[in-house]
Design a protein around this motif. Sequence first.
Motif, mmCIF file in Angstrom:
data_model
loop_
_atom_site.group_PDB
_atom_site.id
_atom_site.type_symbol
_atom_site.label_atom_id
_atom_site.label_comp_id
_atom_site.label_asym_id
_atom_site.label_seq_id
_atom_site.Cartn_x
_atom_site.Cartn_y
_atom_site.Cartn_z
ATOM 1 N N MET A 20 -5.295 -11.997 -5.848
ATOM 2 C CA MET A 20 -3.895 -12.125 -6.282
ATOM 3 C C MET A 20 -3.082 -10.886 -5.899
ATOM 4 O O MET A 20 -1.920 -11.008 -5.516
ATOM 5 C CB MET A 20 -3.814 -12.376 -7.783
ATOM 6 N N ILE A 21 -3.696 -9.715 -5.991
ATOM 7 C CA ILE A 21 -3.001 -8.493 -5.570
ATOM 8 C C ILE A 21 -2.668 -8.592 -4.085
ATOM 9 O O ILE A 21 -1.535 -8.330 -3.669
ATOM 10 C CB ILE A 21 -3.862 -7.241 -5.863
ATOM 11 N N ILE A 26 0.039 -6.644 -1.316
ATOM 12 C CA ILE A 26 -0.376 -5.269 -1.612
ATOM 13 C C ILE A 26 -1.844 -5.102 -1.247
ATOM 14 O O ILE A 26 -2.678 -5.918 -1.641
ATOM 15 C CB ILE A 26 -0.176 -4.958 -3.111
ATOM 16 N N GLU A 27 -2.142 -4.052 -0.501
ATOM 17 C CA GLU A 27 -3.544 -3.706 -0.244
ATOM 18 C C GLU A 27 -3.879 -2.558 -1.192
ATOM 19 O O GLU A 27 -3.460 -1.422 -0.991
ATOM 20 C CB GLU A 27 -3.776 -3.294 1.213
ATOM 21 N N PRO A 28 -4.639 -2.867 -2.241
ATOM 22 C CA PRO A 28 -4.891 -1.857 -3.267
ATOM 23 C C PRO A 28 -5.987 -0.868 -2.863
ATOM 24 O O PRO A 28 -6.783 -1.126 -1.963
ATOM 25 C CB PRO A 28 -5.363 -2.697 -4.457
ATOM 26 N N THR A 29 -6.025 0.223 -3.585
ATOM 27 C CA THR A 29 -7.187 1.104 -3.541
ATOM 28 C C THR A 29 -8.250 0.396 -4.365
ATOM 29 O O THR A 29 -7.995 -0.001 -5.510
ATOM 30 C CB THR A 29 -6.853 2.475 -4.158
ATOM 31 N N ILE A 30 -9.414 0.205 -3.772
ATOM 32 C CA ILE A 30 -10.500 -0.507 -4.445
ATOM 33 C C ILE A 30 -11.564 0.504 -4.835
ATOM 34 O O ILE A 30 -12.114 1.193 -3.974
ATOM 35 C CB ILE A 30 -11.106 -1.589 -3.538
ATOM 36 N N ILE A 31 -11.837 0.581 -6.120
ATOM 37 C CA ILE A 31 -12.887 1.458 -6.616
ATOM 38 C C ILE A 31 -13.992 0.578 -7.164
ATOM 39 O O ILE A 31 -13.799 -0.119 -8.167
ATOM 40 C CB ILE A 31 -12.363 2.413 -7.702
ATOM 41 N N PRO A 117 7.232 -10.254 -8.252
ATOM 42 C CA PRO A 117 7.163 -11.717 -8.329
ATOM 43 C C PRO A 117 6.508 -12.328 -7.080
ATOM 44 O O PRO A 117 6.805 -11.937 -5.961
ATOM 45 C CB PRO A 117 8.630 -12.136 -8.428
ATOM 46 N N VAL A 118 5.602 -13.248 -7.339
ATOM 47 C CA VAL A 118 4.912 -13.963 -6.271
ATOM 48 C C VAL A 118 5.427 -15.391 -6.299
ATOM 49 O O VAL A 118 5.355 -16.056 -7.329
ATOM 50 C CB VAL A 118 3.378 -13.932 -6.471
ATOM 51 N N ARG A 137 4.316 -19.883 -12.464
ATOM 52 C CA ARG A 137 2.979 -19.613 -13.002
ATOM 53 C C ARG A 137 2.490 -20.816 -13.789
ATOM 54 O O ARG A 137 3.251 -21.451 -14.511
ATOM 55 C CB ARG A 137 3.001 -18.410 -13.938
ATOM 56 N N ILE A 138 1.201 -21.115 -13.648
ATOM 57 C CA ILE A 138 0.597 -22.228 -14.360
ATOM 58 C C ILE A 138 -0.543 -21.667 -15.205
ATOM 59 O O ILE A 138 -1.650 -21.517 -14.713
ATOM 60 C CB ILE A 138 0.030 -23.279 -13.382
ATOM 61 N N PHE A 139 -0.242 -21.315 -16.408
ATOM 62 C CA PHE A 139 -1.256 -20.852 -17.358
ATOM 63 C C PHE A 139 -0.622 -20.499 -18.667
ATOM 64 O O PHE A 139 0.557 -20.394 -18.811
ATOM 65 C CB PHE A 139 -2.084 -19.677 -16.830
#
Length: 139
Positions: A20-21, A26-31, A117-118, A137-139
């Motif tokens: 989802m990110i 967005i390419e996040p920093t992945i830890i 917003p996506v 959003r569906i939830f």
Amino acid sequence: MVATIYHNPACGTSRNTLAMIRHAGIEPTIIEYLRCPPSRERLVDLISGAGLTVRQAIRQKDTPYLERGLDDPMLSDSALLEAMLAEPILINRPFVQTSAGIRLCRPSERVLDLLPPVTRPFSKEDGMMVIDQGGQRIF
């Protein structure tokens, strides 16, 4: 936007959160926190920043939680933190931090509160739709 995810690639919730990110552009920093656990100070920052207690941030399922007697209500936050640092599998996941804040993203849809917003449709890896064709959003 800058994002950081404390990720376990073996966890479906964590994989969906990461997807989802990325879907938000967005390419996040992945830890990978099992390989590179956070410091005690960072773990405390993540937990408090997410508005959680230490006990709420500890993972029980598929961990040595019961074996280590961590269900004892008399254990201090300090003792729980020490257990989480000694065995990072006890850290619930995924924690995500962006400029909008910190969240423990369980369920994975909680990450949407931290992202711009996506509007494009998105479904989780199990096919469950999270954002419909209209960008709702569906939830």
